[in-house]
Write a protein that holds these residues in place. Structure first.
Motif, PDB file in Angstrom:
ATOM      1  N   MET A 249       0.842  -1.198   0.000  1.00 33.09           N
ATOM      2  CA  MET A 249       0.000   0.000   0.000  1.00 33.09           C
ATOM      3  C   MET A 249       0.879   1.250   0.000  1.00 33.09           C
ATOM      4  SD  MET A 249      -2.573   1.281   3.001  1.00 33.09           S
ATOM      5  CE  MET A 249      -3.656   2.683   2.817  1.00 33.09           C
ATOM      6  N   ALA A 250       1.895   1.247   0.848  1.00 32.90           N
ATOM      7  CA  ALA A 250       2.802   2.397   0.918  1.00 32.90           C
ATOM      8  C   ALA A 250       3.507   2.604  -0.411  1.00 32.90           C
ATOM      9  CB  ALA A 250       3.811   2.186   2.043  1.00 32.90           C
ATOM     10  N   GLY A 251       3.839   1.518  -1.104  1.00 35.43           N
ATOM     11  CA  GLY A 251       4.459   1.639  -2.412  1.00 35.43           C
ATOM     12  C   GLY A 251       3.550   2.314  -3.416  1.00 35.43           C
ATOM     13  N   LEU A 252       2.249   2.036  -3.341  1.00 37.06           N
ATOM     14  CA  LEU A 252       1.285   2.667  -4.236  1.00 37.06           C
ATOM     15  C   LEU A 252       1.108   4.150  -3.929  1.00 37.06           C
ATOM     16  CD1 LEU A 252      -1.503  -0.081  -4.340  1.00 37.06           C
ATOM     17  CD2 LEU A 252       0.312   0.327  -6.020  1.00 37.06           C
ATOM     18  N   LEU A 253       1.549   4.557  -2.740  1.00 37.63           N
ATOM     19  CA  LEU A 253       1.420   5.951  -2.314  1.00 37.63           C
ATOM     20  C   LEU A 253       2.770   6.654  -2.231  1.00 37.63           C
ATOM     21  CD1 LEU A 253      -1.166   5.217   0.494  1.00 37.63           C
ATOM     22  CD2 LEU A 253      -1.641   6.359  -1.669  1.00 37.63           C
ATOM     23  N   ASP A 254       3.846   5.912  -2.501  1.00 32.29           N
ATOM     24  CA  ASP A 254       5.200   6.460  -2.437  1.00 32.29           C
ATOM     25  C   ASP A 254       5.462   7.126  -1.089  1.00 32.29           C
ATOM     26  OD1 ASP A 254       7.763   6.956  -3.556  1.00 32.29           O
ATOM     27  OD2 ASP A 254       7.202   9.039  -3.921  1.00 32.29           O
ATOM     28  N   SER A 255       5.114   6.418  -0.033  1.00 32.37           N
ATOM     29  CA  SER A 255       5.276   6.931   1.327  1.00 32.37           C
ATOM     30  C   SER A 255       5.766   5.801   2.228  1.00 32.37           C
ATOM     31  CB  SER A 255       3.952   7.478   1.876  1.00 32.37           C
ATOM     32  OG  SER A 255       3.530   8.602   1.144  1.00 32.37           O
ATOM     33  N   PRO A 256       6.349   6.108   3.380  1.00 34.63           N
ATOM     34  CA  PRO A 256       6.805   5.058   4.293  1.00 34.63           C
ATOM     35  C   PRO A 256       5.638   4.230   4.805  1.00 34.63           C
ATOM     36  CG  PRO A 256       7.778   7.185   4.854  1.00 34.63           C
ATOM     37  CD  PRO A 256       6.707   7.460   3.851  1.00 34.63           C
ATOM     38  N   ALA A 257       5.856   2.942   4.934  1.00 34.85           N
ATOM     39  CA  ALA A 257       4.803   2.051   5.412  1.00 34.85           C
ATOM     40  C   ALA A 257       4.329   2.423   6.807  1.00 34.85           C
ATOM     41  CB  ALA A 257       5.296   0.603   5.394  1.00 34.85           C
ATOM     42  N   ALA A 258       5.235   2.959   7.625  1.00 36.23           N
ATOM     43  CA  ALA A 258       4.866   3.322   8.992  1.00 36.23           C
ATOM     44  C   ALA A 258       3.743   4.346   9.028  1.00 36.23           C
ATOM     45  CB  ALA A 258       6.077   3.863   9.739  1.00 36.23           C
ATOM     46  N   SER A 259       3.612   5.129   7.977  1.00 31.83           N
ATOM     47  CA  SER A 259       2.570   6.152   7.940  1.00 31.83           C
ATOM     48  C   SER A 259       1.177   5.561   7.789  1.00 31.83           C
ATOM     49  CB  SER A 259       2.818   7.112   6.760  1.00 31.83           C
ATOM     50  OG  SER A 259       4.057   7.763   6.888  1.00 31.83           O
TER      51      SER A 259
END
Length: 417
Positions: free
Chosen positions: A224-234
């Motif tokens: 999911m974080a990859g699809l949003l280009d953001s850290p998974a922790a977020s």
């Protein structure tokens, strides 16, 4: 294009952060119109011709034609691209195009192109999703043919679902669910919940919208974080987010609701209904949401749409704000944008959402449903924040921010005290 605000909802508390997504234009058109690379003499038209052949092969699901465009000496790249094309096989694509934005390179036989990929899903996207790509091309053979030797996401660009695995497609009556690494039964349940969300949103938002939604379900929160280009922790505590472009132009860009399968799966039926109805509301209202729209209004309206058909009381929906009001800690102002940020304490974040929801409830009570819709549209019709809310309160509601805030504080006492 830069976009504002992926709208996120936590399992127990919700957050929102600014991030990039993407959107663009048409069917299979020439992929050119960038200047010549003066160092190599290569034009965007030359690069675009190769990419047009590639796009046509994607739409036909023609593996041989797709591979014919790839560098014959790049075995591992060809294998990875074959897999990606296979992963896309069930996705109902209506268009797939490339637009070359610039060409650079280290010689006459090798160039790098900055490219915008644009695609639409048939029956769902009124405008394309786009993704910025960096594509390397080489020229080989006696006819000096250009081949694609590498293709990667440009810096700051999210991954695409088909790059994470074989995409399974589940069609609802008003939804399309695309999943990777999830059970079919799970995807069908999500589609059924999304199908219920669409008419619930239409009941709250009478303005024309597509009345259908595309939901992506990746295998994990990391994906999911990859699809949003953001850290998974977020996103570990986030059940779903909505991506899309705001602008208030009346245009209806392609939004995606992205589900975190772990967090979403922890919710019961009620929570899942609320989450998908909330996120679908963002899809419906996107064309009338702009940089001028305060987060309390966009999130409050989405929560109102999500809760209005539910039987929960105000104190059940807003427990943190109820506790604050009853201990005499009444908010002095409407929630600010920063009150919705990730990383804040859970109680404060919940209070921000609850306060926005009750502000929209107040407008609907005192100015009617039509007044709430008109106010939302009036604010979103402006391109900048300065004065937008004040002007809309004056022209639509006949009040001022000071008066409205006083009414809202009294309303909190009435509903939660």
């Amino acid at each position: 294009m830069a976009v504002r605000a992926k709208d996120a909802r936590r399992v127990r508390t919700r957050g929102r952060r600014t991030a990039g997504a993407v959107l663009g234009a048409l069917l299979l058109a020439p992929a050119c119109s960038a200047p010549e690379n003066t160092a190599t003499g290569v034009t965007a038209q030359e690069v675009g011709a190769t990419l047009d052949r590639r796009a046509a092969a994607v739409l036909r699901h023609d593996t041989d034609a797709y591979l014919d465009v790839l560098d014959p000496r790049a075995a591992s790249f060809r294998a990875a691209q074959r897999t990606e094309l296979h992963n896309l096989a069930d996705v109902p694509l209506e268009s797939w195009t490339y637009r070359v934005k610039g060409v650079s390179g280290g010689g006459a036989d090798r160039v790098t192109a900055e490219v915008e990929l644009r695609y639409r899903i048939k029956g769902y996207d009124e405008a394309p999703v786009s993704s910025s790509r960096t594509v390397e091309l080489v020229r080989r053979g006696g006819d000096r043919t250009w081949y694609v030797a590498a293709d990667r996401a440009a810096d700051g660009t999210p991954a695409q679902l088909w790059q994470q695995g074989d995409v399974e497609v589940v069609r609802g009556t008003r939804s399309l669910v695309l999943g990777v690494g999830r059970r079919t039964a799970e995807l069908r349940r999500i589609a059924a919940t999304a199908d219920r969300a669409v008419p619930a949103v239409t009941g709250s938002w009478p303005e024309p919208w597509a009345e259908r939604v595309v939901v992506l379900v990746p295998a994990s929160v990391d994906d999911m974080a990859g699809l949003l280009d953001s850290p998974a922790a977020s996103y570990r505590g986030i059940a779903a987010v909505t991506t899309g472009e705001v602008g208030g132009s009346g245009r209806r860009p392609a939004d995606r609701v992205i589900v975190n399968p772990q967090a979403y799966g922890m919710l019961g039926d009620f929570g899942q209904r609320v989450v998908l109805t909330h996120e679908t509301t963002h899809v419906a209202t996107r064309a009338h949401t702009s940089a001028a729209t305060p987060v309390w209004l966009s999130e409050g309206f989405a929560d109102r749409a999500a809760y209005r058909r539910e039987s929960r009381t105000a104190t059940e929906i807003a427990p943190e704000l109820t506790a604050a009001v009853r201990r005499g800690d009444l908010p002095a102002r409407l929630p600010a944008d920063e009150d919705f940020g990730f990383g804040l304490d859970a109680a404060g974040l919940s209070q921000a959402y609850e306060g926005g929801w009750l502000a929209c409830e107040l407008i609907a009570r005192d100015w009617g449903e039509e007044g709430l819709i008109a106010f939302y549209k009036a604010v979103g019709s402006r391109s900048e924040r300065d004065g937008a809310v004040e002007q809309a309160m004056h022209t639509v509601l006949g009040t001022t921010p000071q008066d409205f805030t006083a009414r809202w504080r009294e309303y909190l006492r009435e509903r939660l005290g």
